[in-house]
Design a protein around this motif. Structure first.
Motif, mmCIF file in Angstrom:
data_model
loop_
_atom_site.group_PDB
_atom_site.id
_atom_site.type_symbol
_atom_site.label_atom_id
_atom_site.label_comp_id
_atom_site.label_asym_id
_atom_site.label_seq_id
_atom_site.Cartn_x
_atom_site.Cartn_y
_atom_site.Cartn_z
ATOM 1 N N ASP A 1 9.921 20.597 9.105
ATOM 2 C CA ASP A 1 10.061 22.056 9.119
ATOM 3 C C ASP A 1 9.579 22.653 7.803
ATOM 4 O OD1 ASP A 1 11.142 21.826 11.649
ATOM 5 O OD2 ASP A 1 13.221 22.171 11.011
ATOM 6 N N HIS A 2 9.940 22.003 6.700
ATOM 7 C CA HIS A 2 9.501 22.485 5.392
ATOM 8 C C HIS A 2 7.985 22.446 5.288
ATOM 9 C CE1 HIS A 2 8.440 22.006 1.115
ATOM 10 N NE2 HIS A 2 9.295 22.988 0.975
ATOM 11 N N GLU A 3 7.391 21.379 5.774
ATOM 12 C CA GLU A 3 5.931 21.254 5.725
ATOM 13 C C GLU A 3 5.266 22.367 6.546
ATOM 14 O OE1 GLU A 3 2.614 18.006 7.120
ATOM 15 O OE2 GLU A 3 4.521 17.258 6.352
ATOM 16 N N LYS A 4 5.828 22.646 7.734
ATOM 17 C CA LYS A 4 5.292 23.731 8.566
ATOM 18 C C LYS A 4 5.427 25.080 7.860
ATOM 19 C CE LYS A 4 6.300 21.555 13.020
ATOM 20 N NZ LYS A 4 7.170 21.608 14.212
ATOM 21 N N LEU A 5 6.604 25.305 7.266
ATOM 22 C CA LEU A 5 6.827 26.565 6.553
ATOM 23 C C LEU A 5 5.892 26.689 5.354
ATOM 24 C CD1 LEU A 5 10.723 26.808 6.630
ATOM 25 C CD2 LEU A 5 9.099 28.305 7.809
ATOM 26 N N GLN A 6 5.684 25.590 4.643
ATOM 27 C CA GLN A 6 4.792 25.616 3.488
ATOM 28 C C GLN A 6 3.365 25.917 3.925
ATOM 29 O OE1 GLN A 6 5.902 25.186 0.202
ATOM 30 N NE2 GLN A 6 3.885 25.988 -0.247
ATOM 31 N N THR A 7 2.943 25.293 5.023
ATOM 32 C CA THR A 7 1.602 25.546 5.553
ATOM 33 C C THR A 7 1.470 27.002 5.972
ATOM 34 O OG1 THR A 7 1.398 23.253 6.301
ATOM 35 C CG2 THR A 7 -0.050 24.873 7.348
ATOM 36 N N SER A 8 2.480 27.518 6.669
ATOM 37 C CA SER A 8 2.472 28.911 7.100
ATOM 38 C C SER A 8 2.448 29.839 5.890
ATOM 39 C CB SER A 8 3.704 29.190 7.962
ATOM 40 O OG SER A 8 3.748 30.539 8.349
ATOM 41 N N TYR A 9 3.246 29.532 4.882
ATOM 42 C CA TYR A 9 3.288 30.334 3.669
ATOM 43 C C TYR A 9 1.918 30.339 2.993
ATOM 44 C CZ TYR A 9 4.293 31.595 -1.155
ATOM 45 O OH TYR A 9 4.268 32.179 -2.390
ATOM 46 N N ASN A 10 1.313 29.155 2.867
ATOM 47 C CA ASN A 10 -0.009 29.060 2.246
ATOM 48 C C ASN A 10 -1.045 29.877 3.013
ATOM 49 O OD1 ASN A 10 1.052 27.388 0.285
ATOM 50 N ND2 ASN A 10 0.328 25.507 1.236
ATOM 51 N N GLN A 11 -0.966 29.847 4.340
ATOM 52 C CA GLN A 11 -1.888 30.647 5.152
ATOM 53 C C GLN A 11 -1.672 32.133 4.890
ATOM 54 O OE1 GLN A 11 -1.008 29.238 9.111
ATOM 55 N NE2 GLN A 11 -2.585 27.653 9.036
ATOM 56 N N ARG A 12 -0.412 32.546 4.800
ATOM 57 C CA ARG A 12 -0.113 33.956 4.544
ATOM 58 C C ARG A 12 -0.635 34.374 3.170
ATOM 59 N NH1 ARG A 12 0.444 33.227 9.078
ATOM 60 N NH2 ARG A 12 2.137 33.779 10.447
ATOM 61 N N VAL A 13 -0.488 33.500 2.192
ATOM 62 C CA VAL A 13 -0.989 33.801 0.847
ATOM 63 C C VAL A 13 -2.505 33.971 0.898
ATOM 64 C CG1 VAL A 13 -1.344 32.818 -1.461
ATOM 65 C CG2 VAL A 13 0.923 32.737 -0.403
ATOM 66 N N GLU A 14 -3.190 33.079 1.627
ATOM 67 C CA GLU A 14 -4.639 33.190 1.753
ATOM 68 C C GLU A 14 -5.027 34.474 2.483
ATOM 69 O OE1 GLU A 14 -6.455 29.676 3.439
ATOM 70 O OE2 GLU A 14 -5.272 28.376 2.128
ATOM 71 N N GLU A 15 -4.278 34.814 3.546
ATOM 72 C CA GLU A 15 -4.552 36.041 4.285
ATOM 73 C C GLU A 15 -4.349 37.266 3.394
ATOM 74 O OE1 GLU A 15 -1.983 35.799 7.690
ATOM 75 O OE2 GLU A 15 -3.187 34.230 8.634
ATOM 76 N N CYS A 16 -3.294 37.248 2.590
ATOM 77 C CA CYS A 16 -3.038 38.373 1.676
ATOM 78 C C CYS A 16 -4.146 38.482 0.633
ATOM 79 C CB CYS A 16 -1.684 38.207 0.989
ATOM 80 S SG CYS A 16 -0.287 38.528 2.083
ATOM 81 N N ALA A 17 -4.587 37.349 0.121
ATOM 82 C CA ALA A 17 -5.669 37.368 -0.863
ATOM 83 C C ALA A 17 -6.948 37.915 -0.226
ATOM 84 C CB ALA A 17 -5.907 35.963 -1.413
ATOM 85 N N GLN A 18 -7.220 37.501 1.009
ATOM 86 C CA GLN A 18 -8.406 37.998 1.715
ATOM 87 C C GLN A 18 -8.274 39.502 1.984
ATOM 88 O OE1 GLN A 18 -11.219 36.387 2.332
ATOM 89 N NE2 GLN A 18 -12.097 38.202 3.254
ATOM 90 N N ALA A 19 -7.086 39.939 2.391
ATOM 91 C CA ALA A 19 -6.855 41.362 2.649
ATOM 92 C C ALA A 19 -7.019 42.175 1.361
ATOM 93 C CB ALA A 19 -5.462 41.574 3.246
#
Length: 111
Positions: A46-64
């Motif tokens: 679960d932590h790994e999934k959350l970390q992956t999701s968090y990293n994706q959100r960070v990348e999406e925010c940086a792209q935005a």
């Protein structure tokens, strides 16, 4: 010796009973350990999934944020273009007025 035999037999029975109790406790602890290990593994997943999701959100925010900067730049350029266009329109308008005044002044001077 039978008195000693009863004592030894009773002691042996008590020892076997304690050994069974210890085995039961050990089995229960092993069962709990297996449960905890399973929970730990699930939490790790679960932590790994959350970390992956968090990293994706960070990348999406940086792209935005990058896209937002580009949009702001485009808006600034469009405003500059609009200001320049307005300036040119006003210059043409005043140029027409100046041309009209020039004709009026020429007519006055010729008169």
């Amino acid at each position: 010796m039978s008195a000693n035999g009863v004592k030894v037999g009773g002691a042996w029975a008590a020892f076997e009973y304690q050994q069974q109790q210890h085995k039961a406790v050990i089995n229960e602890l092993c069962s709990q350990l297996t449960t905890v290990q399973g929970s730990h593994k699930q939490l790790s997943l679960d932590h790994e999934k959350l970390q992956t999701s968090y990293n994706q959100r960070v990348e999406e925010c940086a792209q935005a944020a990058l896209e937002l900067r580009e949009i702001k730049q485009e808006l600034a350029e469009a405003k500059l273009d609009a200001d320049t266009s307005k300036f040119l329109q006003q210059a043409c308008h005043y140029s027409r007025h100046a041309s009209s005044l020039k004709h009026v002044l020429r007519n006055i001077l010729l008169a």
